[in-house]
Design a protein around this motif. Sequence first.
Motif, PDB file in Angstrom:
ATOM      1  N   SER A   1      36.654  33.686  35.400  1.00 45.66           N
ATOM      2  CA  SER A   1      37.984  33.322  35.898  1.00 45.66           C
ATOM      3  C   SER A   1      38.358  34.127  37.133  1.00 45.66           C
ATOM      4  O   SER A   1      39.002  33.601  38.052  1.00 45.66           O
ATOM      5  N   SER A   2      37.944  35.381  37.171  1.00 41.97           N
ATOM      6  CA  SER A   2      38.226  36.208  38.358  1.00 41.97           C
ATOM      7  C   SER A   2      37.476  35.673  39.571  1.00 41.97           C
ATOM      8  O   SER A   2      38.026  35.623  40.679  1.00 41.97           O
TER       9      SER A   2
ATOM     10  N   ARG B   1      39.241  32.445  40.783  1.00 44.62           N
ATOM     11  CA  ARG B   1      40.453  32.708  41.570  1.00 44.62           C
ATOM     12  C   ARG B   1      40.107  33.116  42.994  1.00 44.62           C
ATOM     13  O   ARG B   1      40.787  32.700  43.949  1.00 44.62           O
ATOM     14  N   GLU B   2      39.060  33.909  43.159  1.00 44.91           N
ATOM     15  CA  GLU B   2      38.643  34.301  44.507  1.00 44.91           C
ATOM     16  C   GLU B   2      38.063  33.108  45.272  1.00 44.91           C
ATOM     17  O   GLU B   2      38.267  32.981  46.483  1.00 44.91           O
TER      18      GLU B   2
ATOM     19  N   GLY C   1      33.702  37.571  33.738  1.00 45.61           N
ATOM     20  CA  GLY C   1      34.340  37.562  35.053  1.00 45.61           C
ATOM     21  C   GLY C   1      34.443  36.199  35.705  1.00 45.61           C
ATOM     22  O   GLY C   1      34.755  36.099  36.899  1.00 45.61           O
TER      23      GLY C   1
ATOM     24  N   PRO D   1      34.369  40.309  41.925  1.00 45.25           N
ATOM     25  CA  PRO D   1      34.605  38.861  41.959  1.00 45.25           C
ATOM     26  C   PRO D   1      34.622  38.311  43.382  1.00 45.25           C
ATOM     27  O   PRO D   1      34.099  37.215  43.631  1.00 45.25           O
TER      28      PRO D   1
END
Length: 217
Positions: A39-40, A43-44, A37, A175
């Motif tokens: 990359s998720s 992004r957040e 997780g 995330p």
Amino acid sequence: MPEAGSRDESVPAGHGADPASSRTGLIIFLNGTSSSGKSSIARELLQVLDEPSFHMPVDAFHAMRTRREVSPEELPAVLRRTWMGFHRAVAGMAAAGNDIVVDHVLSEEWRLLDCLGLFTARNVVLVGVRCSLDELQRREKARGDRPVGLAARQFERVHAHGLYDIECDTTTDSPLHCARRISAFLARRPTPTAFEQLRAKLRPDLPAAEAEAVALP
């Protein structure tokens, strides 16, 4: 054409100066297995962080490589050069004053040792991104773009260094929840940082953190 000795008004005042030279960017270093997780969360983080930041995933560097097939004999050297270039790109962006969110897989010891020699240790927030093996295997199967068993092979090795500034568990936490925890942590991060401690322990050949700080602009 401007007269001799006059300043060309098309060139902004202070042109040639480096406004970022007095600032070294913050590196939020997310480490975890494939499908954990990272990359998720990254992004957040770009949505919740106060300062403008860049997400630099190593997958983007692998994607830049030519599509020609690489022989099994060549592949380890090609991958190592890619990781080394990725590390130096992150270091360069941070040295120019940019805040960076990195998602990484420290499944080989040399990767951490390389980063310890390149990044300003006091400006790295080392985040452990954990996830249960059962959930990793479920995600790996669902996404279908990773070799089966990759997360399991990385599971024990990726956290072997054993030290973080903050950890998240994406088995149950979203995330966004993880990103908010990391963002809230930044204002109260302690010293020495995990990277400073690991640098002193694993790279005694490098100058002490105090000397590194004095050498900074």
